[in-house]
Enzyme design. Sequence first.
Site, PDB file in Angstrom:
ATOM      1  N   HIS A 193      25.110  27.002  38.997  1.00 20.75           N
ATOM      2  CA  HIS A 193      25.908  27.083  40.232  1.00 20.75           C
ATOM      3  C   HIS A 193      24.922  26.749  41.337  1.00 20.75           C
ATOM      4  CE1 HIS A 193      28.834  29.089  43.094  1.00 20.75           C
ATOM      5  NE2 HIS A 193      27.739  29.006  43.817  1.00 20.75           N
ATOM      6  N   ASP A 197      36.504  26.022  35.924  1.00 27.65           N
ATOM      7  CA  ASP A 197      36.051  27.150  36.749  1.00 27.65           C
ATOM      8  C   ASP A 197      37.216  28.131  36.956  1.00 27.65           C
ATOM      9  OD1 ASP A 197      34.531  28.863  38.286  1.00 27.65           O
ATOM     10  OD2 ASP A 197      34.384  27.515  40.021  1.00 27.65           O
ATOM     11  N   HIS A 245      42.300  36.023  40.077  1.00 24.17           N
ATOM     12  CA  HIS A 245      42.192  37.172  40.990  1.00 24.17           C
ATOM     13  C   HIS A 245      43.549  37.847  41.098  1.00 24.17           C
ATOM     14  CE1 HIS A 245      38.146  36.403  42.442  1.00 24.17           C
ATOM     15  NE2 HIS A 245      38.446  35.131  42.638  1.00 24.17           N
ATOM     16  N   PHE A 298      36.925  34.041  46.582  1.00 25.03           N
ATOM     17  CA  PHE A 298      36.789  32.618  46.220  1.00 25.03           C
ATOM     18  C   PHE A 298      37.406  32.375  44.847  1.00 25.03           C
ATOM     19  CE2 PHE A 298      33.069  32.861  49.117  1.00 25.03           C
ATOM     20  CZ  PHE A 298      33.250  31.694  49.852  1.00 25.03           C
TER      21      PHE A 298
HETATM   22 ZN   LIG Z   1      30.232  28.567  40.343  1.00 26.24          ZN
END
Ligand SMILES: [Zn+2]
Length: 427
Positions: free
Chosen positions: A177, A303, A307, A321
């Site tokens: 990342h 990815d 949530h 995010f």
């Molecule tokens: Zn990431």
Amino acid sequence: MRILLQGAQVFQNNRFQVQDILINQQYIEQMGPHLTAPDAQILAMNNLVIAPGFVDVHVHLREPGFNAKETIKTGTLAGAHGGYTTVAAMPNVQPSIDTPRRLQAQIARNQASAQVHVLQYANITKDRTSEQLVDFAALKAAGAFGFSNDGNGVQSAQTMYQAMLAAKQANLPIMAHIEDDSLANHGVMNAGLRAQELGLPGIEPVAETAQLARDLELAAASGVHYHACHVSTAASVELIRVAKKRGINVSAEVTPHHLLLDESMITTDNPQLKMNPPLRTLQDRQACLAGLLDGTIDMIATDHAPHTVNDKAGSMLTAAFGITGLETSFVMLYERLVKPQLCSLAQLINWLSVKPAQVFNLTAAGQLRVGQVADLVVLNLHQPHTITADSMLSCGQNSPFIGQQVEAEVAATMVAGRWAYRKEQTE
Ligand SMILES: [Zn+2]
């Protein structure tokens, strides 16, 4: 019992051919035209496509620690619903995976609950944020698939260099990342005109590219397999293009959302479009697709970041995010890339399945072959429908693609000879 899948367009050796596939227990026993097997369950698959199951090297399953967002069970059910037969899980659960004992416990949890194959990453550093390296050799021995601090960049060059040397020694990849905190400015979307108009703090593209440039030099010096996660800028694509020409051992992924969306679509303060790295400009988005097309970017990874509704409510300033991806990636990419002929179906299957298996030496994935474990996806390219929250098997319904009309769907997903997902037959 044996299962005979009859008459599908089967993707094998980079082309489509009408074939039958005979499954015996976990394995593909036979492939070819007009197979017969008197004792087998026969399933007619005319007008359907069968491809090797998709492989996602970047997902967040959230368990333990964040089970309200997702569990290993629901996350892998979502994977099966999206056509994935193998996913690789990031270690930023709670507690994060930074010791062999925690890794072993996590692998046991995965085995107990997962509906598809799960590969497990371990941290690069203790707690993911400290500068103290994990024990790479011990974690490899305990079953780590690779190392990642995903969610955060590794801030210190010295820490990253030492991590790469240790990962190289362990012969496992660093999944990076890439984000320099000092340039990220606590932003919530791409820095630029749109962020200014909305009055929201922006993440500079150089937060990614400057650290990527550093990492590529460290990768060259260490010889590690360095994998760039969720590449989002045109400059990053160019850095990787040059690095590959130099012979640096680098691979890269791009997400469906960085291929299909850009900051111009953020017209209001909308947390469903908040992710890290953020949606960039149209030019960046086009460069990511160009990178896939010329082989600079090797694969697509979602990815998948589920949530709760609460986590994603309110303003982009405070919302979490990330968006989900497993259940929408194929159908959205087919709709927006294959149908308008920006790429072919064969290319898309390569990026979703063949390439990730090749790059990470997953010899049991990414191909359909006699003797191989029967991991496959059945695709119906002519089943128009609307993506709805109700249809999702993930606990997370934080997808900007809800409400989109698409033509293709995943009809079924088989993992090691058993159906991990199968659309209910209504006709
Ligand atoms: Zn990431």
